[in-house]
Design an enzyme around this catalytic site. Structure first.
Site, PDB file in Angstrom:
ATOM      1  N   GLY A 268       0.919  -1.200  -0.015  1.00 16.03           N
ATOM      2  CA  GLY A 268      -0.201  -0.028   0.010  1.00 16.03           C
ATOM      3  C   GLY A 268       0.728   1.192  -0.021  1.00 16.03           C
ATOM      4  O   GLY A 268       0.560   2.243  -0.765  1.00 16.03           O
TER       5      GLY A 268
ATOM      6  N   ASP B 179      16.835  -8.511   3.601  1.00 17.66           N
ATOM      7  CA  ASP B 179      16.541  -8.429   5.057  1.00 17.66           C
ATOM      8  C   ASP B 179      17.029  -6.794   5.181  1.00 17.66           C
ATOM      9  O   ASP B 179      18.141  -6.494   4.937  1.00 17.66           O
ATOM     10  CB  ASP B 179      17.409  -9.199   5.958  1.00 17.66           C
ATOM     11  CG  ASP B 179      17.250  -9.034   7.245  1.00 17.66           C
ATOM     12  OD1 ASP B 179      16.588  -8.005   7.849  1.00 17.66           O
ATOM     13  OD2 ASP B 179      17.673  -9.686   8.274  1.00 17.66           O
TER      14      ASP B 179
ATOM     15  N   ASP C 186       8.724   1.044   7.395  1.00 17.71           N
ATOM     16  CA  ASP C 186       7.587   0.600   8.306  1.00 17.71           C
ATOM     17  C   ASP C 186       7.925  -0.690   9.051  1.00 17.71           C
ATOM     18  O   ASP C 186       7.824  -1.659   8.637  1.00 17.71           O
ATOM     19  CB  ASP C 186       6.522   0.323   7.082  1.00 17.71           C
ATOM     20  CG  ASP C 186       5.021   0.416   7.919  1.00 17.71           C
ATOM     21  OD1 ASP C 186       4.986   0.476   9.067  1.00 17.71           O
ATOM     22  OD2 ASP C 186       3.983  -0.271   7.046  1.00 17.71           O
TER      23      ASP C 186
ATOM     24  N   CYS D 202       2.610   0.611  13.394  1.00 18.26           N
ATOM     25  CA  CYS D 202       1.239   0.690  13.862  1.00 18.26           C
ATOM     26  C   CYS D 202       1.010   0.521  15.276  1.00 18.26           C
ATOM     27  O   CYS D 202       0.158  -0.608  15.739  1.00 18.26           O
ATOM     28  CB  CYS D 202       0.416  -0.224  12.958  1.00 18.26           C
ATOM     29  SG  CYS D 202       0.903  -1.882  12.925  1.00 18.26           S
TER      30      CYS D 202
END
Length: 444
Positions: free
Chosen positions: A257, A301, A320, A373
Site C-alpha cells: 500500500g 533483510d 515501516d 502501527c
C-alpha cells in the site's frame, strides 16, 4: 444442488485455527483469505470471527462463571460455538430466537450432540442480559478484553488515555480509502462516491466511507482510483521528500500500500520495494499492477543491507518497521491473543537494528521516515530518542499538530473512534556537512 455452507460452522472452524486454546494460532486475516462463503453468509462468518476475537475475555469470563465444571480442552469447538452465540446475542441486532435456535443444531454438526442442551440453556440465560452490566464488575483487563500485560502497558505509557485506547480497540474500524492523486482530486472522488463519504482531517488524500461497501462497488477501484488504507498509515509518505528522478527505498514494503502511495506521490522517483519474503513481494507486485505502477522489487533483510544494496545512496527511505500492532487491534483483534510480553524486547531490538543498518544508505540531506502501527512508547518515541542520541548526523523534523500527544520525538497518534488508527511516525533528516557547520556556528 449442493447445500450452502453454514456460516456459523465456518466461523467456529476458522476460530479453532486462530484460537486453538494453546499455542500461538493462525492469523485471522490469513485464515479468512483462504475463503469465506459468498454473500450474507460470508458477512456473518466474518462478523462472528472478528467479534469473538474482539470480546474474547469477557465472553469467556461469563461462560466460565456459568459452568459447574470447566469444559475440557478437546471441547474447544463447543466453547467457541457458545462464544459465537453470546456475541450474536449481545453485540448484534439479529433476532434472539433465531440465534438461540441455531446453536443446538450447530453442536450436532460439530459431532457434539451432548452439548446441544447445554448451549441452549446458556444462550437462553444470556438472552436479554445487558453486557455492559454483566461486564461492569470484571477486572478492567477482562472488561476491555486485553491481555493483562498489554493493559498494564497502556496504563504505564498513557495513564490518562488508557481507558479510551482500550475502548477504541473494541470498536469496529472505519472504512478508509486513499484517493489516487494521479487519477482524480479528492473532491472528485467524494462526488463520485456520493452520500456517506467524507474527507479525512490529517491526510490530504484520505476519505471515509460509511457504511462500508465492497471494493468492487467503488467506481474506478479496479483501475487504481482508490486503495483501502487507514488515514494514519497514509501520513508517513506525506512526510517523505524525493526529488524528481531520486531514489526511494520502501523497506518492509509488503503488502504494497505504501509503495503504491510513494509512486502516486513521486511518479518520477526510482522506487525500490524491499521485503524479506518472496511470497509477500508477490502481494506488492499485485498491488502495484492494480494502480498501474512499477517498482524494483528486492527480496532481502532490511537489517542486513550488505546482501542486497548496490551502493547507490537513497534520497528517501521509508521504514515501516515490524511492531506489536498494538495500534490496530480493532482491525486485527486476534493479534492481542498471539502477542506476548516477551515478544516486545526482540521487536525493539530489531527496530533499532534496522534503523542503524539503513541510515548509512541515506544520502546526506535526505529523509528517513520511521513508522509503526503501535501505541507502545518503547517501539516509538523512546526508540527514536535513543537513535537520535547515538546518531550525530540525525535530527527530528517531524511535522505534527500542536495538539498531538506529547512524546520525546516524532508524532504519536492514538486510536480514535471513526478516525485514524493508533500509529507512530518520525521524519528523520540526515544533516550534510554544511548543516553541521551551521549548528557549530550557532552554538559558538
Amino acid at each position: 444442488m449442493s447445500k450452502a455452507p453454514d456460516p456459523r460452522l465456518a466461523a467456529v472452524r476458522a476460530l479453532e485455527r486462530v484460537l486453538p486454546g494453546e499455542g500461538d494460532g493462525a492469523s485471522l486475516r490469513e485464515v479468512l483469505a483462504r475463503g469465506v462463503p459468498d454473500g450474507a453468509a460470508g458477512g456473518l462468518m466474518r462478523d462472528l470471527c472478528f467479534g469473538v476475537c474482539r470480546h474474547l475475555r469477557p465472553l469467556n469470563q461469563w461462560l466460565n462463571g456459568q459452568l459447574d465444571k470447566p469444559l475440557k480442552p478437546k471441547a474447544q469447538a463447543v466453547r467457541l460455538a457458545v462464544l459465537c452465540g453470546l456475541y450474536e446475542l449481545w453485540f448484534t441486532e439479529r433476532p434472539a430466537h433465531a440465534v438461540v435456535n441455531a446453536y443446538p443444531e450447530l453442536c450436532r454438526q460439530l459431532k457434539a450432540g451432548w452439548a446441544s442442551g447445554l448451549i441452549n440453556a446458556l444462550l437462553r440465560k444470556a438472552d436479554g442480559l445487558d453486557p455492559a452490566r454483566v461486564f461492569a464488575d470484571y477486572d478492567p483487563a477482562v472488561r476491555y478484553s486485553l491481555p493483562g500485560w498489554l493493559w498494564r502497558s497502556f496504563q504505564q505509557d498513557w495513564p490518562e488515555q488508557a481507558d479510551d485506547l482500550a475502548r477504541a480497540a473494541l470498536a469496529p474500524p472505519p472504512f478508509t480509502l486513499r484517493v489516487n492523486r494521479r487519477q482524480q482530486s479528492r473532491e472528485q472522488a467524494l462526488a463520485a462516491l456520493g452520500d456517506g463519504a467524507r474527507p479525512g482531517d490529517l491526510s490530504p488524500w484520505s476519505l471515509y466511507l460509511s457504511p462500508p461497501r465492497p471494493v468492487s462497488q467503488l467506481p474506478g477501484f479496479d483501475s487504481g482510483g482508490f486503495s483501502v488504507q487507514d488515514e494514519a498509515a497514509q501520513l508517513p509518505v506525506e512526510q517523505l521528500a524525493a526529488p524528481d528522478g531520486g531514489r526511494v527505498l520502501d523497506a518492509c514494503a509488503a503488502p504494497g500500500g505504501k509503495t503504491g502511495q510513494i509512486l502516486e506521490a513521486f511518479p518520477g522517483a526510482r522506487v525500490t520495494a524491499l521485503d524479506l519474503s518472496a511470497r509477500r513481494l508477490d502481494r506488492v507486485r499485485d498491488a502495484l499492477r492494480r494502480i498501474g505502477a512499477e517498482a524494483e522489487l528486492v527480496q532481502g533483510d532490511a537489517a542486513e543491507p550488505a546482501a542486497w544494496w548496490d551502493g547507490e545512496p537513497f534520497d528517501a527511505i521509508l521504514l515501516d518497521a515490524p511492531c506489536s500492532a498494538s495500534g490496530i487491534l480493532r482491525r486485527q483483534p486476534d493479534v492481542k491473543w498471539h502477542r506476548r510480553r516477551t515478544d516486545l524486547p526482540p521487536l525493539v531490538d530489531l527496530q533499532a537494528c534496522m534503523l542503524d543498518a539503513l541510515w548509512p544508505l541515506l544520502r546526506p540531506g535526505g529523509r528517513l521516515v520511521y513508522a509503526t502501527c503501535s501505541v507502545l512508547r518503547d517501539e516509538n518515541d523512546r526508540q527514536i530518542a535513543a537513535f537520535l542520541a547515538r546518531t550525530d548526523d540525525a535530527e527530528d523534523r517531524t511535522e505534527r499538530p500542536a495538539d498531538a500527544a506529547p512524546v520525546a520525538a516524532g508524532w504519536q497518534l492514538l486510536t480514535r473512534d471513526n478516525g485514524p488508527d493508533g500509529f507512530y511516525l518520525a521524519c528523520l533528516h540526515k544533516r550534510k556537512a554544511a548543516d553541521d557547520n551551521k549548528v557549530t556556528d550557532q552554538r559558538s
